[in-house]
Design a protein around this motif. Structure first.
Motif, short mmCIF file in Angstrom:
data_model
loop_
_atom_site.label_atom_id
_atom_site.label_comp_id
_atom_site.label_asym_id
_atom_site.label_seq_id
_atom_site.Cartn_x
_atom_site.Cartn_y
_atom_site.Cartn_z
N TYR A 59 54.09 -15.83 38.40
CA TYR A 59 53.18 -15.15 37.32
C TYR A 59 52.60 -16.21 36.47
O TYR A 59 51.54 -16.16 36.30
N PRO A 60 53.20 -17.19 36.07
CA PRO A 60 52.42 -17.90 35.21
C PRO A 60 51.45 -18.81 36.00
O PRO A 60 50.28 -19.02 35.16
N ARG A 61 51.41 -19.22 37.00
CA ARG A 61 50.51 -19.93 38.00
C ARG A 61 49.29 -19.23 38.12
O ARG A 61 48.05 -19.13 38.06
N ALA A 62 49.70 -17.55 38.62
CA ALA A 62 48.60 -16.77 38.62
C ALA A 62 47.94 -16.22 37.41
O ALA A 62 46.48 -16.24 37.36
N VAL A 63 48.51 -16.16 36.42
CA VAL A 63 47.76 -15.90 35.09
C VAL A 63 46.83 -17.14 34.71
O VAL A 63 45.91 -16.81 34.28
N ALA A 64 47.31 -18.10 35.06
CA ALA A 64 46.71 -19.54 34.44
C ALA A 64 45.28 -19.54 35.51
O ALA A 64 44.43 -19.64 35.09
N MET A 65 45.40 -19.07 36.96
CA MET A 65 44.40 -19.23 37.85
C MET A 65 43.37 -18.09 37.28
O MET A 65 42.21 -18.36 37.33
N ILE A 66 43.72 -16.90 36.89
CA ILE A 66 42.87 -15.78 36.47
C ILE A 66 42.13 -16.18 35.13
O ILE A 66 41.18 -16.12 34.96
N SER A 68 41.56 -19.21 33.79
CA SER A 68 40.54 -20.35 33.99
C SER A 68 39.36 -19.94 34.75
O SER A 68 38.59 -20.72 34.83
N GLY A 69 39.42 -18.88 35.39
CA GLY A 69 38.10 -18.21 36.02
C GLY A 69 38.30 -18.72 37.67
O GLY A 69 37.33 -18.46 38.48
N LYS A 70 39.34 -19.46 38.01
CA LYS A 70 39.38 -19.79 39.58
C LYS A 70 39.48 -18.67 40.47
O LYS A 70 39.21 -18.63 41.58
N ILE A 71 40.16 -17.63 39.87
CA ILE A 71 40.30 -16.41 40.55
C ILE A 71 39.59 -15.35 39.73
O ILE A 71 39.84 -15.03 38.71
N ASP A 72 38.50 -14.60 40.38
CA ASP A 72 38.06 -13.23 39.80
C ASP A 72 38.53 -12.14 40.17
O ASP A 72 38.29 -11.88 41.59
N VAL A 73 39.38 -11.26 39.39
CA VAL A 73 39.98 -10.20 40.00
C VAL A 73 39.09 -8.94 39.71
O VAL A 73 39.31 -7.93 40.05
#
Length: 109
Positions: A59-66, A68-73
């Motif tokens: 979860y912390p890694r996924a939240v950080a990626m979202i 930062s804009g690295k992942i656009d959900v």
């Protein structure tokens, strides 16, 4: 590659029809009970089946990626409902059309 994230046994019924030869299936969703899947289809496709326990330290890694804009959900949210239409949203989600991915209930500001 196909990610099965629901843990819903009927979703496995045709999962090996969705991959190309040599493809991979990642089982992410955790079913409530054991269920069968078609080993012959998996063998014919020479499929690799990966099992993922999605809760361990992700979860912390996924939240950080979202964040930062690295992942656009945002493209995953295909259907939006106002909070006042929440019951309609749940009814829709229960029988979503194949073109839908994620239903969002928008909270009033």
């Amino acid at each position: 590659m196909v990610f099965e994230c629901s843990g819903y046994p009927p979703a496995m019924a045709e999962i090996f029809d969705l991959i190309c030869p040599g493809g991979k299936v990642a089982l992410v969703g955790i079913p409530l009970e054991p269920f069968p899947f078609d080993v012959s289809k998996a063998q014919i496709k020479e499929a690799t089946v990966e099992n993922v326990f999605r809760y361990a330290h992700v979860y912390p890694r996924a939240v950080a990626m979202i964040a930062s804009g690295k992942i656009d959900v945002k493209p995953l949210i295909t259907d939006r409902f106002a909070f006042k239409d929440s019951i309609e949203a749940f009814d829709f989600a229960k029988a979503m059309p194949p073109s839908s991915v994620k239903v969002q209930i928008e909270m009033p500001s």
